[in-house]
Design an enzyme around this catalytic site. Structure first.
Site, short mmCIF file in Angstrom:
data_model
loop_
_atom_site.label_atom_id
_atom_site.label_comp_id
_atom_site.label_asym_id
_atom_site.label_seq_id
_atom_site.Cartn_x
_atom_site.Cartn_y
_atom_site.Cartn_z
N GLU A 176 18.72 -14.55 -18.96
CA GLU A 176 17.62 -15.46 -19.26
C GLU A 176 16.30 -14.89 -18.77
OE1 GLU A 176 18.71 -17.89 -20.99
OE2 GLU A 176 17.29 -19.55 -20.91
N LYS A 179 23.79 -31.01 -18.69
CA LYS A 179 22.33 -31.13 -18.74
C LYS A 179 21.84 -32.24 -17.81
CE LYS A 179 19.86 -29.54 -21.87
NZ LYS A 179 19.80 -28.90 -23.15
N ALA A 183 0.84 -1.21 0.00
CA ALA A 183 0.00 0.00 0.00
C ALA A 183 0.87 1.25 0.00
CB ALA A 183 -0.92 0.00 1.22
N GLU A 184 1.95 1.22 0.77
CA GLU A 184 2.86 2.37 0.79
C GLU A 184 3.50 2.58 -0.59
OE1 GLU A 184 4.56 2.59 5.33
OE2 GLU A 184 4.98 0.80 4.16
N TYR A 185 3.87 1.46 -1.18
CA TYR A 185 4.47 1.53 -2.52
C TYR A 185 3.46 2.12 -3.52
CZ TYR A 185 6.28 -0.05 -7.00
OH TYR A 185 6.71 -0.09 -8.30
N ASP A 186 2.23 1.58 -3.46
CA ASP A 186 1.18 2.05 -4.38
C ASP A 186 0.93 3.54 -4.22
OD1 ASP A 186 0.93 -0.49 -5.30
OD2 ASP A 186 -0.90 -0.96 -4.17
N CYS A 226 -21.91 -41.61 -12.57
CA CYS A 226 -20.89 -40.94 -11.77
C CYS A 226 -20.31 -41.91 -10.74
CB CYS A 226 -21.51 -39.72 -11.08
SG CYS A 226 -20.41 -38.96 -9.87
N CYS A 263 -21.58 -40.53 -7.00
CA CYS A 263 -22.97 -40.54 -6.54
C CYS A 263 -23.87 -41.47 -7.34
CB CYS A 263 -23.54 -39.12 -6.54
SG CYS A 263 -23.79 -38.48 -8.20
N ASP A 291 15.75 -22.48 -17.39
CA ASP A 291 15.08 -22.94 -18.59
C ASP A 291 14.12 -21.88 -19.10
OD1 ASP A 291 14.50 -24.57 -20.63
OD2 ASP A 291 13.30 -26.00 -19.48
N GLU A 301 26.95 -22.03 -12.56
CA GLU A 301 25.67 -21.33 -12.41
C GLU A 301 24.55 -22.28 -12.78
OE1 GLU A 301 25.73 -18.07 -15.19
OE2 GLU A 301 27.72 -17.49 -14.52
N TYR A 333 17.12 -12.88 -15.33
CA TYR A 333 18.35 -13.14 -14.58
C TYR A 333 19.53 -12.84 -15.49
CZ TYR A 333 15.95 -15.52 -10.75
OH TYR A 333 15.18 -15.81 -9.67
N CYS A 351 -21.21 -35.20 -14.57
CA CYS A 351 -22.23 -35.79 -13.70
C CYS A 351 -23.39 -34.79 -13.66
CB CYS A 351 -21.64 -35.99 -12.31
SG CYS A 351 -22.87 -36.28 -11.03
N LYS A 405 31.55 -22.19 -16.46
CA LYS A 405 32.30 -21.21 -17.26
C LYS A 405 33.70 -21.02 -16.67
CE LYS A 405 27.99 -18.76 -18.14
NZ LYS A 405 27.12 -17.67 -17.79
N SER A 418 25.30 -20.24 -28.39
CA SER A 418 24.65 -21.27 -27.60
C SER A 418 25.75 -21.98 -26.79
CB SER A 418 23.96 -22.21 -28.57
OG SER A 418 23.40 -23.26 -27.88
N LEU A 419 25.43 -23.05 -26.12
CA LEU A 419 26.44 -23.76 -25.34
C LEU A 419 26.53 -25.20 -25.81
CD1 LEU A 419 25.44 -22.55 -21.76
CD2 LEU A 419 27.54 -21.95 -22.97
N LYS A 466 21.44 -23.50 -14.82
CA LYS A 466 20.99 -23.26 -16.19
C LYS A 466 19.48 -23.09 -16.18
CE LYS A 466 21.54 -25.01 -20.89
NZ LYS A 466 20.20 -24.68 -21.31
N CYS A 478 -24.00 -33.67 -6.15
CA CYS A 478 -23.00 -34.74 -6.03
C CYS A 478 -21.95 -34.33 -5.00
CB CYS A 478 -22.35 -34.98 -7.40
SG CYS A 478 -21.01 -36.16 -7.35
S1 IVH Z 1 25.76 -18.51 -20.75
C1 IVH Z 1 28.35 -17.59 -24.24
N1 IVH Z 1 24.53 -18.93 -18.46
O1 IVH Z 1 21.23 -21.81 -22.02
C2 IVH Z 1 27.47 -17.78 -23.07
N2 IVH Z 1 23.40 -19.48 -20.46
O2 IVH Z 1 21.89 -23.96 -23.94
C3 IVH Z 1 26.15 -18.30 -23.43
N3 IVH Z 1 21.14 -20.35 -20.15
O3 IVH Z 1 21.36 -19.78 -24.89
C4 IVH Z 1 25.17 -18.45 -22.37
N4 IVH Z 1 21.13 -20.22 -17.95
O4 IVH Z 1 19.69 -19.17 -23.03
C5 IVH Z 1 24.46 -19.01 -19.79
N5 IVH Z 1 23.54 -19.23 -16.37
C6 IVH Z 1 23.48 -19.31 -17.70
C7 IVH Z 1 22.33 -19.79 -18.37
C8 IVH Z 1 22.34 -19.86 -19.76
C9 IVH Z 1 20.43 -20.55 -19.03
C10 IVH Z 1 20.65 -20.65 -21.51
C11 IVH Z 1 20.94 -19.57 -22.53
C12 IVH Z 1 21.72 -20.26 -23.62
C13 IVH Z 1 21.31 -21.69 -23.43
C14 IVH Z 1 22.33 -22.63 -24.02
#
Ligand code: IVH
Length: 654
Positions: A164, A304, A34-37, A396, A399, A111, A107, A214, A414, A280, A82-83, A109, A419
């Site tokens: 992400e 994975k 409420a204060e924020y609003d 059903c 009942c 989804d 870190e 994130y 039903c 990494k 990508s990774l 991963k 019921c």
């Molecule tokens: S690093 C060059 N860190 O996973 C660095 N990716 O399978 C590239 N993902 O396309 C990404 N959590 O969408 C990184 N902590 C994380 C991640 C992350 C999720 C996703 C990201 C990437 C995909 C690859």
């Protein structure tokens, strides 16, 4: 004068940003909602009086811009890679062996979908999806609605932040519950829901999905700014980004593997879904030396986790009766571990779904847990030798009354409105957290209340006494007192919750709020004609008819009267709505459009105040016909309803 307003506005913005960060990023609020609003309202009022002082990074600008036609393609500063994946420990060890005993940052991963956000002079200026890695789609206005993405940062340089975009489990469940109530298809997993949200044409849709961002990479001119990855994550935190705290600086292989194993067993406890761990190399100099392939960096890998799917046998197919009397077939499975949880039931939704899957008792099926609490059957993997088909019962199972399946419905129901299964589900629905929020009123209690005849209608909940409750199994005096207090408190809930609590088909939280704001009182809604109800935003003929029908039923009228006697809130502040271009018009979509999906087209029509209907009638204002339009187009011609091709439709929209 202007100077004074400017100062006031600046101070308010700074305070609001501070509290937004505490609330959304750090999860440690220091003030009440409420204060924020109140502060936000003050800022809105000041900005309305001085529109020349509005800047795009103001906390008021989170609402996002107008709906749009499509997305603009934008090239990335450097490829969004990508990774490479390690699918088991051996592959992970291979990667770590190749690189050696250096420092690694591990870190989670997440989804979701990767996104890049650009900042200039401390202001958020652009967001782009990954796309094919070289070129993505500009989603700036949508990203603006993501609360964990700062609109202003304390760094005047040109920065790019990659990370992400996800939907957490709670937001996902809420979205699906609402969609179900509105008669829309559920999303299979949070990732799909987040993808639709990020790429929605209307930023209001993105905002309603309550997504999260994130950050995991900080760049300037396409290059890292710090000497180590760990440092850059800390820098991102300091800039106000949400960085996942579940990360570790690991020295060497064993620590990396321990981190992966630890989170594999803890993944269920997280409020969001992860599909693995990203490893990494910490030193940026070492990263540069290792370099990249055309697809992925050589200095990182994704470990994975096994998919949350498993095969098992359907031992039987049972039936559950829900609140609306719908009979839901449920597969009873040979217990199987799926992603760390033992699964022995999976929903089969309805007869059509069973036919689509072609599943019979005795078959081996693939089950999946993804986002939803209840696992689902993905497909039949092997037909059982002595398989036998499932038939919906004619009566059903609770009942014994007859069951019916309406012609145009997937559900079998039903017919007995009394019921006990329906009553139990109705009470549970009424008491649910997002409805009347009566904590303590769960399955075990409701079963007993209905079985003992203490509750014969939802409203009887308000007549329960301490003596009655302490008499029940597993109910001490303390918990009985708590439940009674929670029941009493629930009388203070605003009208939209009461409306949802009635259990009208297609009336979920969002529709209930819009109805309450449009009509201001339950009595007005209950007495409104179908056409009148449709004047509320987002209420189409299907929803309006369902509401109208509900209140024509004497039993439901009685329930309303009893709830009134119990002192529930029947009134609500009204809200005038802005006039829309398509107010009062109904559209029917048929065929495929080249520039947008059908869902996107519906969004655009609704955003402009129009309604979208599934069938053509004399009352249809326009039929929008894309490629391969079918019988709806013929019907439109027969009824002389105006037909728009894609170009004319786009002209009208703009
Ligand atoms: S690093 C060059 N860190 O996973 C660095 N990716 O399978 C590239 N993902 O396309 C990404 N959590 O969408 C990184 N902590 C994380 C991640 C992350 C999720 C996703 C990201 C990437 C995909 C690859």
């Amino acid at each position: 004068m202007n100077e004074k307003a400017r100062k006031e506005i600046d101070a308010l913005r700074e305070t609001l940003r501070h509290h937004e960060r505490l609330y959304y990023v750090l999860d440690q609020p220091e003030i009440t909602d409420a204060e924020y609003d109140a502060m936000m309202r003050q800022l809105n009022e000041l900005e309305a009086a001085h529109p020349e002082l509005i800047t795009p990074d103001s906390p008021t600008q989170r609402v996002g811009g107008k709906p749009r036609e499509g997305f603009v393609k934008v090239a990335h500063s450097t490829q969004m890679l990508s990774l490479d994946n390690a699918l088991n420990e051996e592959e992970l060890r291979e990667f770590l062996n190749r690189i050696g005993n250096v420092d690694y940052v591990t870190e989670l991963k997440l989804d979701g979908l990767s996104m890049s956000a650009r900042y200039q002079g401390g202001r958020f200026v652009q967001a782009v999806t990954r796309g094919d890695g070289l070129v993505g789609e500009e989603v700036t206005e949508n990203a603006r609605t993501i609360r964990t993405l700062p609109l202003s940062i304390p760094d005047p340089g040109e920065l790019e932040v990659r990370g992400e975009t996800i939907m957490n489990r709670r937001a996902f469940e809420r979205l699906n519950a609402e969609r179900e109530q509105q008669g829309l298809a559920r999303f299979a997993n949070p990732r799909n829901a987040a993808a639709g949200g990020l790429r929605a044409l209307d930023p209001a849709v993105t905002a309603s999905r309550r997504m999260d961002f994130y950050a995991y990479l900080l760049l300037s001119g396409g290059e890292p700014v710090h000497e180590s990855h760990a440092e850059s994550l800390v820098a991102l935190e300091k800039l106000g980004f949400k960085v996942n705290p579940n990360r570790r600086l690991c020295n060497g292989m064993d620590e990396v593997i321990a981190f992966c194993a630890e989170w594999e067993s803890r993944r269920e406890s997280l409020p969001y879904e992860i599909d693995g761990v990203v490893i990494k190399v910490d030193s940026i100099a070492a990263q540069r030396q290792l370099g990249w392939t055309s697809k992925a960096p050589r200095w990182a890998i994704a470990y994975k986790y096994a998919a949350r799917q498993a095969s098992t046998i359907v031992e039987n197919i049972g039936v559950q009766v829900g609140r609306t009397g719908a009979l839901t077939p449920v597969a009873h499975l040979q217990p199987v571990a799926v992603g760390g949880v033992t699964v022995s039931r999976a929903t089969l939704h309805n007869e059509d779904e069973i036919a689509r899957l072609g599943v019979e008792i005795g078959d081996e099926v693939l089950v999946e847990r993804s986002g939803d609490v209840i696992p689902r059957v993905v497909r039949v993997t092997r037909q059982g030798e002595s398989r036998r088909p499932f038939h919906m019962p004619a009566h059903c199972p609770v009942c014994g009354s007859n069951v019916v399946r309406e012609e145009d419905e997937a559900a079998t129901r039903c017919v007995n409105t009394n019921c006990p299964a329906r009553l139990k589900e109705s009470v549970l629905h009424f008491a649910a957290r997002l409805v009347m929020n009566i904590d303590g009123m769960g399955d075990a209690l409701v079963d007993q209340l209905v079985d003992r005849g203490l509750v014969k209608s939802v409203s009887d909940v308000y007549d329960l006494t301490l003596e009655q409750l302490v008499d029940l199994e597993r109910m001490g005096k303390k918990s009985a007192q708590n439940v009674l207090r929670n029941i009493d408190r629930s009388r203070q809930n605003p009208l939209p919750r009461v409306l949802v609590g009635l259990g009208i088909r297609f009336v979920g939280v969002r529709t209930a709020v819009l109805l309450a704001e449009a009509f201001g009182s339950l009595d007005v809604i209950a007495n409104a004609e179908v056409e009148t109800l449709q004047q509320a935003e987002e209420v189409g003929p299907k929803v309006a008819e369902s509401i109208h029908e509900f209140f024509r039923e004497p039993r439901n009228r009685e329930l309303v009267e009893r709830l009134r006697e119990k002192g529930l809130k029947f009134d609500h502040p009204r809200k005038e709505r802005k006039a829309g271009k398509f107010d009062g018009m109904t559209f029917v979509l048929t065929g495929t459009l080249a520039s947008m999906t059908r869902e996107q087209a519906s969004e655009r029509i609704q955003a402009a105040g129009g309604k979208v209907s599934g069938s053509v009638s004399k009352k249809t204002s326009y039929v929008v016909a894309g490629d391969e339009a079918g019988s709806k187009l013929d019907k439109a011609r027969k009824l002389e309803v105006p037909v728009l091709d894609e170009k004319k439709f786009m002209d009208l929209l703009n």
